[in-house]
Design an enzyme around this catalytic site. Structure first.
Site, mmCIF file in Angstrom:
data_model
loop_
_atom_site.group_PDB
_atom_site.id
_atom_site.type_symbol
_atom_site.label_atom_id
_atom_site.label_comp_id
_atom_site.label_asym_id
_atom_site.label_seq_id
_atom_site.Cartn_x
_atom_site.Cartn_y
_atom_site.Cartn_z
ATOM 1 N N TRP A 75 -29.488 -73.177 89.084
ATOM 2 C CA TRP A 75 -28.156 -73.780 89.082
ATOM 3 C C TRP A 75 -27.116 -72.889 89.730
ATOM 4 O O TRP A 75 -26.285 -73.353 90.532
ATOM 5 C CB TRP A 75 -27.750 -74.185 87.654
ATOM 6 C CG TRP A 75 -28.533 -75.381 87.237
ATOM 7 C CD1 TRP A 75 -29.628 -75.402 86.427
ATOM 8 C CD2 TRP A 75 -28.343 -76.733 87.692
ATOM 9 N NE1 TRP A 75 -30.126 -76.680 86.339
ATOM 10 C CE2 TRP A 75 -29.359 -77.516 87.099
ATOM 11 C CE3 TRP A 75 -27.422 -77.353 88.520
ATOM 12 C CZ2 TRP A 75 -29.473 -78.890 87.318
ATOM 13 C CZ3 TRP A 75 -27.531 -78.720 88.749
ATOM 14 C CH2 TRP A 75 -28.544 -79.470 88.143
ATOM 15 N N ASP B 263 -20.517 -71.677 84.324
ATOM 16 C CA ASP B 263 -21.149 -72.993 84.200
ATOM 17 C C ASP B 263 -21.967 -72.933 82.913
ATOM 18 O O ASP B 263 -23.022 -72.312 82.866
ATOM 19 C CB ASP B 263 -22.043 -73.251 85.416
ATOM 20 C CG ASP B 263 -22.891 -74.508 85.248
ATOM 21 O OD1 ASP B 263 -22.801 -75.172 84.196
ATOM 22 O OD2 ASP B 263 -23.664 -74.812 86.183
ATOM 23 N N LYS C 213 -25.983 -82.503 77.225
ATOM 24 C CA LYS C 213 -26.942 -81.626 76.553
ATOM 25 C C LYS C 213 -26.628 -81.594 75.057
ATOM 26 O O LYS C 213 -27.373 -82.105 74.245
ATOM 27 C CB LYS C 213 -26.886 -80.218 77.132
ATOM 28 C CG LYS C 213 -26.757 -80.130 78.632
ATOM 29 C CD LYS C 213 -28.011 -80.576 79.371
ATOM 30 C CE LYS C 213 -27.867 -80.271 80.867
ATOM 31 N NZ LYS C 213 -29.062 -80.655 81.629
#
Lengths: 373, 373
Positions: free
Chosen positions: B102, B176, B200
């Protein structure tokens, strides 16, 4: 079916009761999967089947040609005001037809990326008309022409999309159809790209639909975020980033509902379009016949979806407006307050609004006038 | 409570059962309003109360300081990869710590807007470690430093955020935190901006949370879409465009659930963090004790949320991997397949996963090893 209130919200807006019931029933276990749709990987077999069916049903309902891609995106119409010029303008010229609050905003935002000009405007009529085709000043080398095919705040609708070729313009037409998409058929031969937030006729807020002709893919400016590059999104089948999965699921159920829908001997979009015509005629007729209420939009471009109305003349007071809204709520007629920028009242009568809802509103208009008129 | 399967999806992911039950129960009529939350105007009193409570509860749970704004946005982490540099970089230098898939993507996307450089990387270890602080090459005049505090695919987590000032760097830290936000407390004194998709630990996909220090507002590049300009969004209280209202509602219920949550004599985030530690330790201990399964991440940076694991040595075959996944599903242990880019298996054990779910997975690991080992 229970007796739910009639909800006239401009968006997020009423959804079909049987869709809501199905969503509630499947909330803990979607079709034996042991998962809520909210809990599924967007790349798993279960959700893939949901998204594939939703797209296919939508394509069938609107008869979307094979050379158009359907994208499930995020950010709503306001984000598209930037995303479209980043994808289509190449930094060049783009022409806007300004017929209300939303197209005005679109033209303003496009200036960040392109030479955006107003080709025509009906601001002189306070957006109660559409700009006459003869006044449109389209530039021959424009990358595209943008219009808002239904203005949610002003209540103005294009009942026929312009044939740009007949106006001597080869640029593709971009339409912001947020507040009337799926309420009527679309003449795709006149459109290059159509976009709209889902929260009117389709599903929950947070899902944006984009219909884009394939030749318009692949021209994004380098500053266009990957997640909003139509080509990237199209190639990833709307799964470049995690899509709003639950919104797609609800939209898919709405599409199934519409495929089953029948009215006046018709089915699907033809049926809902006929009911929308009938609902709108009923309400406009009541407003026009009233000495107390008025709609100010020219008859030929009145919206079937969003009907702003006002107390007229001496009746147009804050006290009476409040009395009307309070009385409406007592009758289970919800969210009739007008947009803050224009005041008054507004009835949004999207696909999910039954004829009975409009009949109940018309009955209330008459009773209110009898009491206070 | 019924016995639902245990859902190990990396996201969209499992939600607390009692939240799903409340959502189902309120689907046709939210608290006597006569409307589903999906049907409410985002500007009405009902939804305003939902959004206000959600933000206040989140602020309380994570002890977000008063000089941070909480924004409800759209587009997920991948969109933020462009939105953050458009808002913070001013087209200048930005430094990235690359610790997995990511952060690597984030660094790549930022190049569209800024002089984006990799200050440190653990690619040499195939992202099984974090880059040692002593190797970070931070530029003194960087606009910000970006890291991904939990790498969902690689299963690597920062258990302590770096103190950039101690490294001689005055730039704000951007994290992030998509896949571990709300699973633990955050040291806000070390953070300038934190962002993450909700799908999530928080709610449905399509909602993105941004926590931004107020002094970082108001520096957006002119090409930043209005809908993604943090200052515009902050001033409009996340209502510049129609927000993903249903997602905010579900997130709000998750926040209320977490405020009620207790474990090991603690409540709220402290309680869930303790349970997350216990769950992770249980699973890592079983993997480390096994001769058949392995996790490859260095002990000091193993994620508490996402635990990729593989069949080891001679056992690492496609046949056995398939047998494991098929057997798991038969035991009602769902979505354990590893990310397509790395293969193998992955157990994502977010806040909503009970201890019993991890115990069931550990029991299955042992049974599988007894049968095939």
């Amino acid at each position: 079916m229970s007796l739910r209130p009639f909800n006239f919200s401009a968006g997020p807006a009423a959804l079909p009761e049987e869709v809501l019931r199905q969503v509630a029933g499947e909330m803990l276990d979607w079709q034996g999967s042991g998962m809520s749709v909210m809990e599924m990987s967007h790349r798993g077999a279960e959700f893939t089947s949901i998204a594939t069916a939703a797209e296919a049903d939508l394509r069938e309902l609107l008869q979307v040609p094979a050379n158009f891609r359907i994208l499930f995106m995020q950010g709503g119409g306001l984000a598209e005001n930037a995303i479209v010029p980043m994808n289509l303008s190449k930094g060049g010229k783009v022409d806007f037809v300004v017929s209300g609050s939303w197209s005005k905003k679109s033209a303003e935002e496009a200036k960040r990326y392109a030479d955006a000009a107003v080709a025509a405007s009906s601001s002189d009529s306070k957006f109660t008309t559409l700009p006459a085709l003869s006044t449109w000043q389209l530039r021959r080398d424009a990358a595209y022409v943008h219009l808002c095919s239904n203005e949610t705040i002003d209540g103005v609708e294009f009942h026929e999309l312009p044939d740009l070729k007949a106006l001597g313009c080869d640029a593709p037409l971009v339409i912001d159809c947020s507040s009337h998409q799926l309420s009527r058929s679309i003449d795709w031969s006149r459109v290059g790209l159509a976009f709209g937030g889902a929260q009117k006729n389709i599903g929950p807020a947070g899902l944006t639909l984009v219909f884009v002709r394939e030749d318009l893919l692949g021209h994004a400016m380098s500053i266009c975020p990957s997640a909003f590059d139509f080509k990237v999104v199209a190639e990833a089948k709307s799964m470049y980033n995690t899509p709003p999965t639950f919104g797609i699921y609800v939209a898919g159920l709405v599409f199934q509902w519409l495929k089953r829908f029948s009215y006046a001997g018709k089915t699907g979009v033809a049926a809902i379009e006929q009911r929308n015509i009938d609902k709108a005629q009923l309400l406009y007729a009541a407003l026009d016949a009233s000495a107390m209420f008025e709609n100010r939009v020219a008859v030929d471009c009145r919206s079937r979806m969003n009907i702003p109305f006002y107390l007229s003349g001496k009746f147009n007071t804050e006290t009476l407006t409040q009395a009307f809204l309070t009385g409406a709520k007592e009758r289970q007629l919800l969210q009739l307050k007008g947009h803050k920028s224009v005041g008054g009242m507004r009835a949004s009568i999207y696909n999910a609004m039954p004829l009975e809802g409009v009949q109940a509103l018309v009955a209330y208009l008459k009773d209110f006038e009898a009491q206070y008129g």
